[in-house]
Scaffold this motif. Sequence first.
Motif, mmCIF file in Angstrom:
data_model
loop_
_atom_site.group_PDB
_atom_site.id
_atom_site.type_symbol
_atom_site.label_atom_id
_atom_site.label_comp_id
_atom_site.label_asym_id
_atom_site.label_seq_id
_atom_site.Cartn_x
_atom_site.Cartn_y
_atom_site.Cartn_z
ATOM 1 N N ASP A 56 0.860 -1.164 0.000
ATOM 2 C CA ASP A 56 0.000 0.000 0.000
ATOM 3 C C ASP A 56 0.906 1.226 0.000
ATOM 4 O O ASP A 56 1.224 1.794 1.042
ATOM 5 N N LEU A 57 1.385 1.539 -1.181
ATOM 6 C CA LEU A 57 2.343 2.644 -1.277
ATOM 7 C C LEU A 57 1.744 3.746 -2.127
ATOM 8 O O LEU A 57 1.074 3.466 -3.119
ATOM 9 N N ASP A 58 2.038 4.990 -1.762
ATOM 10 C CA ASP A 58 1.567 6.023 -2.678
ATOM 11 C C ASP A 58 2.496 6.073 -3.889
ATOM 12 O O ASP A 58 3.627 5.590 -3.871
ATOM 13 N N SER B 269 6.236 4.597 -4.615
ATOM 14 C CA SER B 269 6.306 3.371 -5.406
ATOM 15 C C SER B 269 7.286 3.518 -6.571
ATOM 16 O O SER B 269 8.060 2.626 -6.869
ATOM 17 N N SER B 270 7.243 4.680 -7.209
ATOM 18 C CA SER B 270 8.062 4.860 -8.407
ATOM 19 C C SER B 270 9.546 4.872 -8.066
ATOM 20 O O SER B 270 10.388 4.729 -8.938
ATOM 21 N N ARG B 271 9.850 5.082 -6.788
ATOM 22 C CA ARG B 271 11.277 5.164 -6.439
ATOM 23 C C ARG B 271 11.808 3.862 -5.871
ATOM 24 O O ARG B 271 12.938 3.792 -5.409
ATOM 25 N N ARG C 277 10.816 -3.855 -3.895
ATOM 26 C CA ARG C 277 9.390 -4.082 -3.743
ATOM 27 C C ARG C 277 9.151 -5.551 -3.379
ATOM 28 O O ARG C 277 8.357 -5.882 -2.518
ATOM 29 N N GLU C 278 9.926 -6.396 -4.079
ATOM 30 C CA GLU C 278 9.767 -7.819 -3.808
ATOM 31 C C GLU C 278 10.171 -8.149 -2.378
ATOM 32 O O GLU C 278 9.531 -8.944 -1.704
ATOM 33 N N GLN C 279 11.246 -7.512 -1.951
ATOM 34 C CA GLN C 279 11.720 -7.761 -0.597
ATOM 35 C C GLN C 279 10.637 -7.422 0.426
ATOM 36 O O GLN C 279 10.407 -8.155 1.383
ATOM 37 N N LEU C 280 9.956 -6.320 0.190
ATOM 38 C CA LEU C 280 8.890 -5.900 1.110
ATOM 39 C C LEU C 280 7.723 -6.879 1.090
ATOM 40 O O LEU C 280 7.254 -7.323 2.139
ATOM 41 N N LEU D 251 11.476 2.517 4.870
ATOM 42 C CA LEU D 251 10.626 1.365 4.595
ATOM 43 C C LEU D 251 11.248 0.162 5.287
ATOM 44 O O LEU D 251 12.402 -0.184 5.013
ATOM 45 N N LEU D 252 10.473 -0.438 6.177
ATOM 46 C CA LEU D 252 11.050 -1.442 7.070
ATOM 47 C C LEU D 252 10.257 -2.736 7.086
ATOM 48 O O LEU D 252 9.058 -2.743 6.808
#
Lengths: 690, 148
Positions: A149-151, A155-157, A163-166, A228-229
Amino acid sequence: MTGSVDLADFLPAYLAEAEELLGAAHRHLLAVEASVRRGLAHPRAVRELFRALHTIKGLSAMVDVEPIVSIAHWMETSLRLADRAGGRLPEASVEPLMEGLREIEGRVRQLAAGKQAAPVPAGLLERLEALETAASGTGPTKPASAALDLDAALSSRLSTAEREQLTAGAASGKRAVRLDFVPSAERAASGITINSVRERVAKLAETVKVLPLSGPAAGGSSLTFALLLLTDAGDDALLEAAGGPPGSVRSLASAPAAPAPARAPSEPELEAVASRVDDEPEEQRRGGGTLRVEVSRLDEAMERLAALVVNRSRLTRAVAALTAAGAPTRELTAILQENGRQLRDMRAAIIRLRMVKVADVLERLPLLVRGLRRSTGKQVRLELEVGDAELDKAVADRLLPALVHLVRNAVDHALESPEERLAAGKPEEGVVRLITHGAASGLLELCVIDDGRGVDARAVAARAGVPIPTTQDALLEVLCRPGFSTRDAADATSGRGMGMDIVRRITVDQLGGELRLETKPGAGTTFRLRVPLTITLLDALVFECAGLRYAVAVGSVEELIDVDPAKLVRPAGASGVVLVERRGSAVPVLSLERLLGREGPDGRNGAGVKALIVRQRGEPVAFAVDRLLGQQEIVLRTLEDPLVRVPGVAGATDLGDGQPTLVLDLAALGAARSGNSRRRESVPGRERAT
Amino acid sequence: MSVLHVVFKVDGAEYALPAADVLQMESYTGATPVPGAPSHVAGLVQVRGRVIPVVDARARFGLPAIQRSLDSRVVVGQLGQRTVGLLVDSAREVLKLDPAQVKPPPPLVMEGARGFVKAVAQVGPRLVMLIDFPRVIGEETPDGDGQR
């Protein structure tokens, strides 16, 4: 065949470019493989590999080489999948990709040799295609259970991997959160900065990414750091780590969700890479205004310079003659000196043009070692420590086969099997190191070092049917016998003409360099090569012997000494070899006249007035000459014709009289013709050492 | 189809080489000896910026050496990729030879000439010997012909 004319025009550029891209592709694929082996993702290398293949595909389509286009296309497809999987590649994919690259390379070679590119080998495309299905079937770590749930700005950065890691972390039960830290002057004063926050957060959570966000933030600040954690810690603990409000904690994962969002955004990313390649190809790859020039054009420039150098010698002599005749030549002499300086600068500039980075020359070696690892089943690590040393292209081209031989030998012969290594108390993985040092006077030293079993002098002697060599030089001598191999059975690797004689021929005979060996039983072997940086233009000592002029490279001469004939010692039974004392040690003096087959009728026994001291297999040897004529710059012309390609003669040069002057390689001359008359046969005909 | 040949003399006898194989003729001012080269190699000369080996035809044919004169010539020939000179006593003529004039040498000559002569052409009263240039120059490899 309307395109054939255009193709011929475009081909050289295509080949050069393809060659370069293949080199890069190999490098990146090896990096990918190394990551795969350790179970890591390597998104950057996957992307670079994709980029290289994409460009190869495009170029090949331009010259209409369908087989390469097909192979590159299918490789791209499997890489696109890997990229979507965050730069993760199943281990089984590496081999077909290697195969694909090899096949592309083979076809580029065919084109370079003026042949048609062979059709795609049977089964390769299927194997590459199978990768795709395998990859999408088993899939990367499926983020299906959790979506982020990213704005959009955030997200673009994020990269696909991040992203996969998260999502993967969230799927495995951790909390994916965004912790905002708002820095301020007061906070900095009390020691709360992004760095201290990072440190504190690191104890509570896995930091995936820290993004600075500018814009109005809570508490009137204009900067926020979004961390981001992935964590198990509670919001309060996290918030406290970030210095409390105005910071905030937000959860990122809203499980369960549709699987799509995690993958969809990555789709355009590779396409973006691809289009970037198309948009800005020049700046990307030729950054810094680099120009690719055909070697033949550089050779031509060198030829022109050679003519100028020769002309200058003639001019110098003409002026000397005028001066001797009493003409006022002071200004002429000054001009001549200036001219000499200019020529030297010009020479340096042209030589710089011809220099290539040793590191670039060696870029094939990791691939070679990789292949050997597979074929021998040995574990090997190749370490290159070559710095930014540079070599003349002509030298580099000749040297590479010798280095390939040495590295291949090291893996094939010198390194033990993993079991043997463990039994000997060594780490399972063997190490082959290639190190370069720039040496003085235009020489480059390269060492190929292994930590293997060392050369067994006894076994070597038994195999060659000679007494056991007592020194390392003598041992090297036996190893370098034509056709000698320490392997009992010629296997796939050693069967390919593994001779050390080739290494020596290249290093010593062709390049006028030096080859040494240091080996310790059980501990490993070092081959030390010293080669000149360039072999075309060199500083030479010109001297006279038996009425003829000769030249030798200044770099090969260690010392010039005066010889007092009265102080020469003639040991009994040494067949005419005399000794001279130099700083407390006896140095043999060889008669150059005799070595050159020009012994005068008076039989003065070569007791010249001067002698040049040269290292011959590590030992100093003096060559007596009649008269030294001075030092000058010469252009070396190698002698290609088999009639005159003899050991000890490096080539010929023109000192300005229109008559060729021999350029001698004294060490080789002495070795080929002195007492222990080991006949070193010249290379037959057009054979090229490979 | 008659073929243009370069005619040269060695020890009074006349020899010929197809003009297509000859790059140029140079007068001879001495060659730089190369230690260890085959004995029939006179040395190196420089021709238009190139350094080429010169084979002494007299030494090659087993004839006594003579004092070189102003007539001495180096016939520069092309042999595939190689450029090699042949030192002869004189060379001042080109001849058109008709294949009909050219005959294989008598067997005795074949044997005696070690294969250096591959044909004999009759030109009026003169006998001109066509040489086997690659053979005269020497084998591809320096050790090939057992001369060393």
